[in-house]
Design a protein around this motif. Structure first.
Motif, mmCIF file in Angstrom:
data_model
loop_
_atom_site.group_PDB
_atom_site.id
_atom_site.type_symbol
_atom_site.label_atom_id
_atom_site.label_comp_id
_atom_site.label_asym_id
_atom_site.label_seq_id
_atom_site.Cartn_x
_atom_site.Cartn_y
_atom_site.Cartn_z
ATOM 1 N N TRP A 138 0.839 -1.204 0.000
ATOM 2 C CA TRP A 138 0.000 0.000 0.000
ATOM 3 C C TRP A 138 0.863 1.238 0.000
ATOM 4 O O TRP A 138 1.810 1.358 0.785
ATOM 5 C CB TRP A 138 -0.910 -0.010 1.222
ATOM 6 C CG TRP A 138 -1.876 1.136 1.267
ATOM 7 C CD1 TRP A 138 -2.867 1.423 0.360
ATOM 8 C CD2 TRP A 138 -1.973 2.139 2.285
ATOM 9 N NE1 TRP A 138 -3.563 2.535 0.756
ATOM 10 C CE2 TRP A 138 -3.036 3.001 1.933
ATOM 11 C CE3 TRP A 138 -1.267 2.385 3.468
ATOM 12 C CZ2 TRP A 138 -3.408 4.087 2.723
ATOM 13 C CZ3 TRP A 138 -1.629 3.468 4.244
ATOM 14 C CH2 TRP A 138 -2.690 4.308 3.873
ATOM 15 N N ASP A 139 0.530 2.177 -0.867
ATOM 16 C CA ASP A 139 1.214 3.461 -0.929
ATOM 17 C C ASP A 139 0.351 4.503 -0.225
ATOM 18 O O ASP A 139 -0.743 4.840 -0.692
ATOM 19 C CB ASP A 139 1.449 3.858 -2.384
ATOM 20 C CG ASP A 139 2.181 5.185 -2.501
ATOM 21 O OD1 ASP A 139 3.343 5.265 -2.085
ATOM 22 O OD2 ASP A 139 1.566 6.150 -2.995
ATOM 23 N N GLY A 140 0.831 5.000 0.902
ATOM 24 C CA GLY A 140 0.037 5.923 1.709
ATOM 25 C C GLY A 140 -0.246 7.251 1.040
ATOM 26 O O GLY A 140 -1.245 7.900 1.336
ATOM 27 N N GLU A 141 0.617 7.678 0.123
ATOM 28 C CA GLU A 141 0.417 8.975 -0.528
ATOM 29 C C GLU A 141 -0.690 8.925 -1.571
ATOM 30 O O GLU A 141 -1.496 9.844 -1.690
ATOM 31 C CB GLU A 141 1.728 9.442 -1.168
ATOM 32 C CG GLU A 141 2.807 9.803 -0.157
ATOM 33 C CD GLU A 141 4.056 10.364 -0.815
ATOM 34 O OE1 GLU A 141 4.013 10.589 -2.051
ATOM 35 O OE2 GLU A 141 5.055 10.580 -0.110
ATOM 36 N N THR A 142 -0.738 7.851 -2.355
ATOM 37 C CA THR A 142 -1.731 7.754 -3.432
ATOM 38 C C THR A 142 -2.950 6.935 -3.027
ATOM 39 O O THR A 142 -3.994 7.022 -3.676
ATOM 40 C CB THR A 142 -1.103 7.107 -4.671
ATOM 41 O OG1 THR A 142 -0.734 5.748 -4.356
ATOM 42 C CG2 THR A 142 0.131 7.873 -5.121
ATOM 43 N N GLY A 143 -2.815 6.120 -1.982
ATOM 44 C CA GLY A 143 -3.892 5.218 -1.593
ATOM 45 C C GLY A 143 -3.988 4.003 -2.498
ATOM 46 O O GLY A 143 -4.905 3.190 -2.354
#
Length: 317
Positions: A138-143
């Protein structure tokens, strides 16, 4: 009893990062205790822990690293010989079932299993050390799930991302949730002891992304550096009382008696294949299998997965 959780040979194989056949060989040689329920072989979690402790070549002195032991398995590491066979990388039981189907497919092959985490799996795919990787990053910046990581870890390498399942990630706590832990915000509390997954695993990256978003310094999280190499070991540590909480997926955690699961995050578990390989027979067989009704029905029988997008191509990079 909580520590006498009954495991199937496949679950023992996943826990020890070895093949199911090796588990049966250990049982046959009397090195791993087992028993039968009807025609089914079962192994207690206590006996798995006892086997691991008995076969460790070196005692681990650091208390925070007690669950950091790995069985000697050449497929666990990144240095995989390219001529070793068709290697599918990932830790979910879905892949063990897929390997069985692939062995019996007309265009299939005997698949070897590598149990390294998502990040290292993509890295190994880039270097040609595995043939198929899976990821839940999971990429927290892009969701977004997986796409940003595939682009970064497979630079200049066209790839296809295919959905396998959606799973729930959340906290493992003791029955009754004695510390009243409800969200990632609770990790700011000084009375909480955590137990972590290894670096490179999708679960560890999910945790780190949330810590970053919530501005929680990992050095202030007691137990952050204590690593387990499977969801079952995380849940076991919580049941034994050596940690108050750990992060993992719902299906694996609830196999351990004495665990309550607190759902926090839906994750996408997906397969990554290089585009250049898509038309090769073994890869076509894999795609046919995951789009088959028979394969889907077997996964539905296991439970714990949202299979609504099974086989769907979600991105091309």
């Amino acid at each position: 009893m909580a520590n006498n959780t009954a495991l199937t040979p496949i679950e023992v194989a996943e826990l020890l990062k070895i093949s199911k056949n090796t588990v049966y060989e250990l049982i046959k040689r009397g090195e791993l205790n087992s028993y039968r329920v009807g025609k089914k072989v079962r192994v207690d979690l206590d006996d798995v822990e006892e086997y691991k402790n008995r076969t460790k070549s070196n005692k681990i002195k650091n208390e925070d690293s007690i669950e950091n032991s790995q069985m000697s398995n050449p497929l666990y590491y990144n240095e995989l010989p390219t001529n070793q066979g068709f290697v599918i990388c990932g830790q979910d039981i879905i892949l063990d079932i897929l390997s069985r189907y692939l062995q019996n497919h007309p265009n299939g092959t005997l698949a070897l299993r590598s149990y390294i985490g998502s990040y290292d799996g993509l890295y190994s795919l880039y270097h040609g050390k595995v043939h198929i990787a899976t990821a839940h990053l999971w990429d927290g910046e892009t969701g977004q799930y997986n796409i940003p990581y595939v682009k970064r870890l497979l630079p200049g390498t066209p790839a296809v991302i295919i959905n396998l399942a959606t799973r729930l990630q959340g906290f493992y706590v003791k029955n009754g949730n004695p510390k009243n832990i409800k969200s990632f915000e609770d990790l700011k509390r000084e009375d909480i002891t955590f137990v972590n997954r290894e670096k490179g695993s999708g679960t560890r990256i999910l945790l780190d992304e949330y810590l970053k978003k919530l501005k929680i310094d990992s050095s202030n999280l007691k137990g952050y550096n204590r690593e387990c190499f499977s969801h079952l070991l995380v849940a076991s540590a919580v049941v034994r009382g050596s940690a108050d909480v750990g992060l993992g997926n719902e299906k694996n955690g609830l196999q351990v008696s004495g665990i309550d699961f607190i759902p926090l995050h839906k994750e996408r578990y997906e397969m990554v294949i290089k585009k250049e390989d898509l038309n090769k027979p073994h890869y076509r067989a894999v795609i046919e299998i995951i789009n088959s009704e028979e394969f889907k029905r077997e996964l539905e029988g296991i439970g714990g997965y949202d299979l609504s997008e099974l086989g769907k191509v979600v991105a091309e990079t």
